[in-house]
Design an enzyme around this catalytic site. Structure first.
Site, PDB file in Angstrom:
ATOM      1  N   GLU A  49       8.210 -16.939  -4.830  1.00 16.03           N
ATOM      2  CA  GLU A  49       8.380 -17.357  -6.222  1.00 16.03           C
ATOM      3  C   GLU A  49       8.575 -16.134  -7.113  1.00 16.03           C
ATOM      4  OE1 GLU A  49       5.633 -20.433  -7.317  1.00 16.03           O
ATOM      5  OE2 GLU A  49       5.790 -21.361  -5.333  1.00 16.03           O
ATOM      6  N   HIS A  78       0.594 -36.959  -4.581  1.00 16.47           N
ATOM      7  CA  HIS A  78       0.503 -35.498  -4.614  1.00 16.47           C
ATOM      8  C   HIS A  78      -0.602 -35.044  -3.684  1.00 16.47           C
ATOM      9  CE1 HIS A  78      -0.440 -31.518  -6.783  1.00 16.47           C
ATOM     10  NE2 HIS A  78       0.640 -31.366  -6.076  1.00 16.47           N
ATOM     11  N   GLU A 135      -2.077 -31.558  -2.875  1.00 13.69           N
ATOM     12  CA  GLU A 135      -2.255 -30.111  -2.943  1.00 13.69           C
ATOM     13  C   GLU A 135      -3.304 -29.739  -1.907  1.00 13.69           C
ATOM     14  OE1 GLU A 135      -0.778 -27.447  -4.493  1.00 13.69           O
ATOM     15  OE2 GLU A 135      -2.149 -26.401  -3.138  1.00 13.69           O
ATOM     16  N   GLU A 194       5.558 -24.471  -1.775  1.00  5.95           N
ATOM     17  CA  GLU A 194       4.923 -23.333  -1.087  1.00  5.95           C
ATOM     18  C   GLU A 194       4.997 -23.480   0.437  1.00  5.95           C
ATOM     19  OE1 GLU A 194       2.694 -25.129  -3.270  1.00  5.95           O
ATOM     20  OE2 GLU A 194       3.331 -24.029  -5.044  1.00  5.95           O
ATOM     21  N   GLU A 249      10.230 -26.661  -2.900  1.00 14.77           N
ATOM     22  CA  GLU A 249      10.229 -25.675  -3.979  1.00 14.77           C
ATOM     23  C   GLU A 249      10.766 -24.382  -3.367  1.00 14.77           C
ATOM     24  OE1 GLU A 249       7.126 -24.389  -7.430  1.00 14.77           O
ATOM     25  OE2 GLU A 249       6.415 -24.139  -5.371  1.00 14.77           O
ATOM     26  N   GLU A 294       8.641 -24.422 -13.450  1.00 16.70           N
ATOM     27  CA  GLU A 294       7.273 -24.272 -13.957  1.00 16.70           C
ATOM     28  C   GLU A 294       7.042 -22.898 -14.572  1.00 16.70           C
ATOM     29  OE1 GLU A 294       4.875 -24.943 -10.491  1.00 16.70           O
ATOM     30  OE2 GLU A 294       5.267 -22.972  -9.652  1.00 16.70           O
TER      31      GLU A 294
END
Lengths: 712, 712
Positions: free
Chosen positions: B173, B415, B417, B486, B504, B510
């Site tokens: 990123e 979601h 995470e 990620e 991503e 973001e």
């Protein structure tokens, strides 16, 4: 489970106190706890007026802060607890949990930083001590990266005998050394690991449960209880000072534990007595574990089992693998097209024979190893998919076998060998357990042979301790019983998770085909390994001379046939294998009757004689009847066991069926010579029972009226 | 999926040949492969008579044996393949896969040991080259412990411009550097990792997909295809030699890969053209992936979505966490008794507003982040249980929301995470997916923020590549679509697993709230990151000046409002977020109409203009209608895009709805100034469309008769 709970508050908390002293309920033990001039906590332990543990350090060291010095005692709290509880299975139907507890609150000394708090909690029983570190929430830390635990056990001027195996991060399948601190270096140097992946620890390290015997003598067992969320503890020996200190198993990156606060460490345990029998009888480790977390335990059923297993050890050249094509890959290779090697005993016809044998002899379980895809390529560590746990080999018709077993009242026992790829086992776990239940299996033997994946881990590092907990919890959710091999050694967690029937976690009977186990081995295990929980030792070896099978096997087991019967008493487990081949049991059908009769769950147990490494004599009362059973074993020396039956209810006649070594029996020369005789006994009887070298005795005691009634 | 397959054998295999040469079907490319005097294989690549890659080494080095020298060529095999296939979704309804293939068989030279075999397989397309190492079964090895891959890309005397991000084992990123080999050291030194756990690589290392531009110019994209069972590849730069060499991501113990033979590496890819638009249009990476493994793909549905997400970035001080008690532990803490912090947008009432908005505007999906236990303690790596994937927060009534969403024709998006605890995610995966399906979810966004557990691993090491494959396979079994954040950067595996809608794996939208993304960023991503597969960039930011929210956020996004519309065309993805808050969309409802209209799946695509880091103009034909859409973006400089509509069918009039930057728009000073105008166009029209600094244009083209009919 029925806990009777009494709380007897003795002392109110006192702020600013120092040097806390408590005695055990009987007064046998005295414990002193204090901090030294540097604010480092320490303890010492006396037994019947003698120093057992001299002033020994306590503490933890983390990257974030040190919990080993700079403390003041801000309060102590003492309580007496006396309660009993009923295990789901075990050596006793009811266990008393009676101790005086001391909590010592430590805070960082004024002027030191960062601010820290820790409580040392001690439970002083009449058979020993347990203590742990309690790290409450801290203002200055939520997480700790633990680098060291500084717990010490200093034996002062004593030079005890140690019964120990070498420190190792990955295996505990060793024979014991009987040595001293002075002889430890030489003893430890003589070991080789079982696995090529064995991670022997540098320096003089030994494993727990460790047994020490002082010259007086005093017997001391050091272990830990309730190992959860923390790595296993080894002990580093300092021969000059006769001192042991905690050595936590690290991960491969060097970290001992990642902790989130609040966190309580496992209990560090000392079982101490001047009578060796008390060490065997102690339930201290179980008492320090949490109560059962499974609400309905009706599905947890102690049992005996036979299995497709020993065939692979005997020299029959049988294989776990279905094919000799070692490049077959589970999930990729089409096994239906793979040529069988013709030496694969986990096949439908052979398993049916085991089912027939089990049904005929009231053995509830049949274990089958080598039933699933993956054994061709017995190489762990190199790949991510060693085994599939829902893919039977083409010659293993799981549906037919399940229904055949059911028709005979027998249950198949699942086998999950992971080749130490714990990560992949977790990947498959839910599906593997679902598959088991779908196919009617209620129990599984798990295995972790090889080097661990995740590659950051050892068999006994924190992550693997957590893995074991995960497996047992998920198993409980599926109502599955576990027999884990090559898992972190037990610390009494079977109280909390009674579906954890047994573990290997030591050198078991399988080694009779790989170098052998001397008779003394099973005279040490009950003093050491078994203090953490039952062992799947796999007794019942009748054909002890493996040259019988030809094929070049020359090993003779370190046992007479009768001794193998006695092991069902001296090595108690709710899951007991009858390890030998059905054909061997048929050859000695009268002796096998004892295995068929002997229970695996007990109402009471009495240790009659005991000396570590030398001999054990124990009597146990069946949980389901009024039958008593007695077992005795000796080391390589012949011995006369004194079996005092005064534990029997007065005035009741019992018929004793005595399975004994024949007069000329000897484990080296004549292991299969035995006699079976009957004798009427009562509580006044004292049997002087000869045991052959490497031998034993096994006795069934039936109330005479019931025995007679049964015969009619 | 419909593959038309033609095999045109050109050359029979020839034994003992050397120096193999092939040309691409059009003749643009020439590839030469040979071994040098030491038996080390190498290749070189020409394009239109110019050297692109000078003689560059090939090979693998394992502990067990070396595959980088001591070889002779024992055979070559050349084939031409021309086939087309139909992706489940994407930029094209049909993709041509046309290449000449060269297989070079290598064996250990006589007299060298051990015996080794390897095949180098090259596929030479008209837009570039793919090659891989194929390791067949070896007589002398079943397993390899890989230490190095020696693949080189030598650019000889060229000194190309590099569009690159720093080599890192754990994150990608980053903003791009536009530099040269000479400037690389300085450029790389300027980076800081996004995470504290970022594992920047020592030396001059960069990530793929990497774009190079030579002075001629030639455009060269280097990446890999079909990364499976192998670590991701970074590239080490040798500035003196203008050379790049493979740098495989190791595990933390230093091993690059554990391989069981046979094994084929991923493809190493070079997309090359003198026209930058060809780089964008290339489907080479997809072509090198295996065909779809999912039989019934009817449940895979490209879609747009809104979500409870941007509220946590805007400065509203909203939190993923339900409570401020950071010591709450999922699975231990009773969340129903935990005080809410009152700033938790994943609550039932708020999510219903998003559902209402989505339903009103024909947006099929609503993502909700922060719905499940565990967010209080945003600390990874220290514990084994960060999140529970089946435990909603007490203010998130999952059953009510599911049925409310269903009643409105909207689907909630799950979601997960993981806080990078991939091991724990695998532990929970089956239950998490079961829970999703039980609650009516069909898609999940996964996340791996933090340092990886297992602690031996990096985000892009072999084990994590395998983890990603495991998750996508299991998801397919549950009919679940994945949007992974990620995760290892994509390499076209979405062809094989089309339920892998997006990833991503780059610096996404973001970051407009965390330092900002300059306009050039989205002019580089399509040339680099997007060559591996679609990105969940999260376009649609209308309120670009975050000081609007107060709360101290002063970031201004690097974009005009119109540019955000254009991103739906220039950053194609079958899963496109409309990232901003409903209230902002209601304020600019006429502009939002474009997001409502724009498809996410295409029949055809035409790149009209392109220059990396500068500008992109693309036209796409809706898969479900005859509507074309055009999007163009520029960097920080104003620009006039030339939109030549000659791709339209001749003689058909289209109504163009043009969403354009207002004349005074500027991403720095006036980002929300836009105009919407309509114009009739046809295939002869050439629009000269002004784009503001940091701006763009978005156009919908409807056949005029249909547009008129729709209005009636």
């Amino acid at each position: 489970m029925n806990n009777r709970f009494y709380l007897l508050p003795l002392l109110a908390a006192s702020i600013g106190a120092s040097a806390a002293v408590i005695t055990s309920p009987s007064g046998n033990f005295t414990l002193e706890v204090d901090v030294d001039g540097a604010g480092a906590p320490y303890y010492s332990l006396d037994y019947k007026g003698r120093k057992v543990v001299s002033k020994s350090g306590l503490g933890l060291l983390a990257d974030e802060m040190a919990f080993d010095k700079g403390f003041v005692i801000t309060g102590t709290d003492t309580t007496t607890v006396d309660r009993t509880w009923e295990p789901v299975w075990g050596e006793y139907a009811s266990i008393r949990d009676h101790f005086r507890e001391l909590a010592v609150d430590l805070e960082s000394a004024p002027g030191t930083s960062p601010e820290r708090k820790m409580t040392l909690r001690f439970r002083l029983f009449d058979d020993g001590l347990g203590f742990r570190y309690e790290l409450p929430r801290q203002d200055k830390a939520n997480y700790l990266t633990l680098r060291r635990e500084s717990t010490e056990f200093d034996f002062g001027h004593e030079d005890p005998t140690l019964f120990c195996i070498p420190g190792d991060y990955d295996t505990d399948e060793y024979l014991f050394s009987e040595t001293t601190f002075g002889g430890l270096a030489e003893a430890m140097a003589s070991y080789r690991g079982r696995h090529t992946e064995s991670q022997a620890v540098e320096g003089l390290s030994v494993q727990t449960p460790l047994l020490l015997k002082t010259s007086d003598p005093l017997y001391i067992n050091i272990h830990e209880a309730a190992l959860d969320g923390y790595p296993a503890m080894l002990l580093d020996a300092d021969p000059s000072g006769k001192k042991l200190s905690a050595h936590l198993v690290p991960d491969r990156l060097g970290v001992r534990a990642y902790l989130q606060l609040p966190f309580n460490t496992p209990w560090r345990t000392l079982i101490v007595s001047d009578d060796a029998r008390d060490i065997l009888a102690s339930q201290l480790v179980l008492n320090l574990n949490e109560p059962c977390k499974i609400e309905d335990t009706s599905w947890i059923t102690p049992m005996k089992f036979v299995g497709v297993w020993w065939e692979m050890f005997t020299g029959h050249k049988k294989t776990w693998a279905y094919s000799d094509d070692y490049r077959a890959k589970p999930g990729i290779t089409d096994y239906s097209k793979l040529p069988s090697n013709g030496r694969h005993p986990a096949n439908t016809a052979n398993v049916m024979k085991y089912i027939d044998f089990a049904a005929k002899h009231n053995i509830p379980g049949v274990l089958v190893e080598g039933w699933n895809e993956g054994w061709e390529d017995w190489c762990s560590y190199r790949k991510n998919r060693q085994f599939l746990f829902d893919k039977p080999y083409p010659d293993f018709d799981i549906d037919s076998l399940t229904s055949y077993a059911a028709s005979k009242g027998v249950k198949l026992i699942m086998h999950h060998e992971t080749a130490a790829n714990a990560a992949d086992y977790e990947r498959q776990l839910e599906r593997a357990f679902s598959y088991m239940k779908e196919k009617g299996y209620d129990a599984v033997k798990t295995g972790y042979v090889g080097a661990i994946i995740p590659r950051s881990e050892h068999h006994t590092s924190q992550w693997m301790v957590d893995h074991a907990r995960h497996v047992i919890e998920r198993a409980a959710a599926y109502r599955i019983m576990i027999d884990s091999h090559e898992a972190p050694r037990p610390t009494g967690l079977c109280r909390t998770w009674p579906n954890w029937l047994a573990q290997e976690s030591a050198r078991g009977g399988e080694f009779e085909s790989m170098g052998g186990n001397p008779p003394s081995h099973t005279c040490i295990l009950p003093f050491t390994r078994l203090k953490g929980g039952p062992m799947d030792y796999t007794p019942g070896l009748f054909q002890t001379d493996l040259s019988y099978y030809g094929e070049g096997k020359t090993v003779k087991a370190g046992t007479t046939l009768v001794r193998q019967l006695a092991l069902y008493l001296t090595m108690p487990s709710p899951l007991q294998m009858a390890c030998d081949l059905p054909e061997n049991y048929e050859r000695f059908a009268d002796a096998f009757q004892f295995i068929e009769d002997v229970p695996v769950d007990w109402r009471d147990s009495r240790y009659l004689e005991a000396e570590p490494g030398r001999h054990i004599t124990v009597a146990r009362l069946d949980k389901a009847s009024d039958d008593w059973y007695v077992g005795a074993v000796t080391d390589e020396n012949a011995r006369k066991a004194l079996i005092d039956l005064s534990f029997l209810p007065k005035g009741v006649k019992y018929e004793a069926t005595i399975y004994e070594d024949a007069p000329d029996a000897d484990y080296r020369t004549n292991p299969q010579a035995y006699r079976i005789r009957r004798q009427t006994v009562d509580s006044r009887t004292k049997l002087r029972q000869p045991l052959a070298p490497g031998g034993g005795v096994a006795i069934r005691l039936q109330p005479r009226d019931k025995a007679l009634a049964a015969k009619k």
